[in-house]
Design a protein around this motif. Structure first.
Motif, PDB file in Angstrom:
ATOM      1  N   LYS A 112      47.967 -88.212  53.597  1.00  0.00           N
ATOM      2  CA  LYS A 112      48.721 -88.452  54.309  1.00  0.00           C
ATOM      3  C   LYS A 112      49.627 -87.892  53.649  1.00  0.00           C
ATOM      4  CE  LYS A 112      48.594 -92.096  55.854  1.00  0.00           C
ATOM      5  NZ  LYS A 112      48.597 -92.272  57.499  1.00  0.00           N
ATOM      6  N   LYS A 130      44.616 -91.485  51.574  1.00  0.00           N
ATOM      7  CA  LYS A 130      43.567 -92.971  53.330  1.00  0.00           C
ATOM      8  C   LYS A 130      42.418 -93.152  52.905  1.00  0.00           C
ATOM      9  CE  LYS A 130      44.439 -95.646  56.649  1.00  0.00           C
ATOM     10  NZ  LYS A 130      44.712 -96.042  57.681  1.00  0.00           N
ATOM     11  N   THR A 132      38.744 -95.593  53.903  1.00  0.00           N
ATOM     12  CA  THR A 132      38.270 -96.268  54.959  1.00  0.00           C
ATOM     13  C   THR A 132      36.796 -96.111  53.894  1.00  0.00           C
ATOM     14  OG1 THR A 132      40.165 -95.814  56.042  1.00  0.00           O
ATOM     15  CG2 THR A 132      38.389 -97.347  56.796  1.00  0.00           C
ATOM     16  N   SER A 139      40.321-100.185  53.834  1.00  0.00           N
ATOM     17  CA  SER A 139      41.117 -98.968  54.055  1.00  0.00           C
ATOM     18  C   SER A 139      41.569 -98.642  52.158  1.00  0.00           C
ATOM     19  CB  SER A 139      42.144 -98.701  55.376  1.00  0.00           C
ATOM     20  OG  SER A 139      41.276 -98.578  56.041  1.00  0.00           O
ATOM     21  N   GLU A 141      45.185 -96.851  50.334  1.00  0.00           N
ATOM     22  CA  GLU A 141      46.385 -95.695  50.777  1.00  0.00           C
ATOM     23  C   GLU A 141      46.530 -95.653  49.220  1.00  0.00           C
ATOM     24  OE1 GLU A 141      48.716 -95.159  53.096  1.00  0.00           O
ATOM     25  OE2 GLU A 141      48.133 -96.463  54.821  1.00  0.00           O
TER      26      GLU A 141
END
Length: 239
Positions: A112, A130, A132, A139, A141
């Motif tokens: 990201k 990120k 998950t 999750s 980040e």
């Protein structure tokens, strides 16, 4: 190669106040001396918790046969009256906490754009991460550094720590529930009845059989003979 497993014995008191507490101390010393006299590998013990951690190759015998309820009848050393107390010996395999390692097949990794400091570099490169977890549905980040690789390492470590805590909490809940169930000692059910007659001798009721021993106190109960009696009868097809 002989397989040894760690077993934890916990002596659980029923209701009975000082008398039951006194008996639990006596039983703790009884089992501790039994393990010592029979050269068991004692790892640790705790008088306050009434627990003994030891290792043995005969772990299955204790799990299958020695999780029992004792009913003890004796003259109380505190009030001089006949008292009935209940105790349970709880043998469980000791689970060693192991560090959780993330299986990369269980996670989704996304690159990201960083939203933090870094100017144009933060906007042009996808350095944030990120991840998950597909099974636990959580999750994380991370955009702590300007390096995607470093952020990924940090994210994986934090995910492992988070799942480790979740699994540990679940295990603790299971242990607490197991302990609560074990602590529900029924006053109508017992496996071994010990009747201490005027502190001169005891009658032991084991597997519906009466065995008498001339001993003065609980700490002299011949555990090895009781266990051998039970094991021998099992081998002879009596149980």
């Amino acid at each position: 190669m002989t397989l040894l497993k760690k077993i934890k014995l916990q002596i659980i008191c029923g209701n009975g106040g000082k008398d039951t507490e006194d008996l639990s101390n006596s039983f703790f010393k009884l089992y501790l001396n039994f393990f010592k006299n029979n050269n068991f590998n004692i790892i640790s013990y705790n008088l306050v918790e009434k627990s003994i951690l030891f290792s043995t190759q005969y772990y299955q015998y204790y799990i299958d046969n020695e999780n029992i309820i004792y009913k003890i009848i004796r003259i109380s050393p505190f009030c001089g009256k006949k008292q009935t107390s209940f105790l349970k010996t709880l043998f469980q395999i000791h689970q060693v906490e192991t560090k959780y390692t993330l299986n990369k097949k269980d996670i989704i990794i996304e690159a990201k754009h960083s939203t933090g400091a870094g100017g144009q570099h933060a906007n042009k490169t996808k350095s944030a991460v990120k991840i998950t977890h597909k099974i636990f549905n959580i999750s994380i980040e991370i955009e702590e550094t300007r390096s995607f690789v470093q952020n990924l390492k940090i994210a994986i470590k934090k995910m492992e720590e988070k799942i480790q805590k979740i699994k540990l909490d679940r295990d603790n809940n299971k242990k607490n529930n197991s302990y609560k169930e074990a602590n529900k000692i029924s006053w109508s059910h017992f496996d071994r009845l010990i009747n201490l007659h005027q502190n001169k001798y005891i009658s032991l009721y084991v597997e519906n059989k009466i065995i008498k021993y001339h001993i003065k106190n609980i700490s002299e109960i011949p555990l090895d003979k009781i266990m051998n009696y039970k094991q021998n009868n099992k081998e002879n097809g009596a149980f």
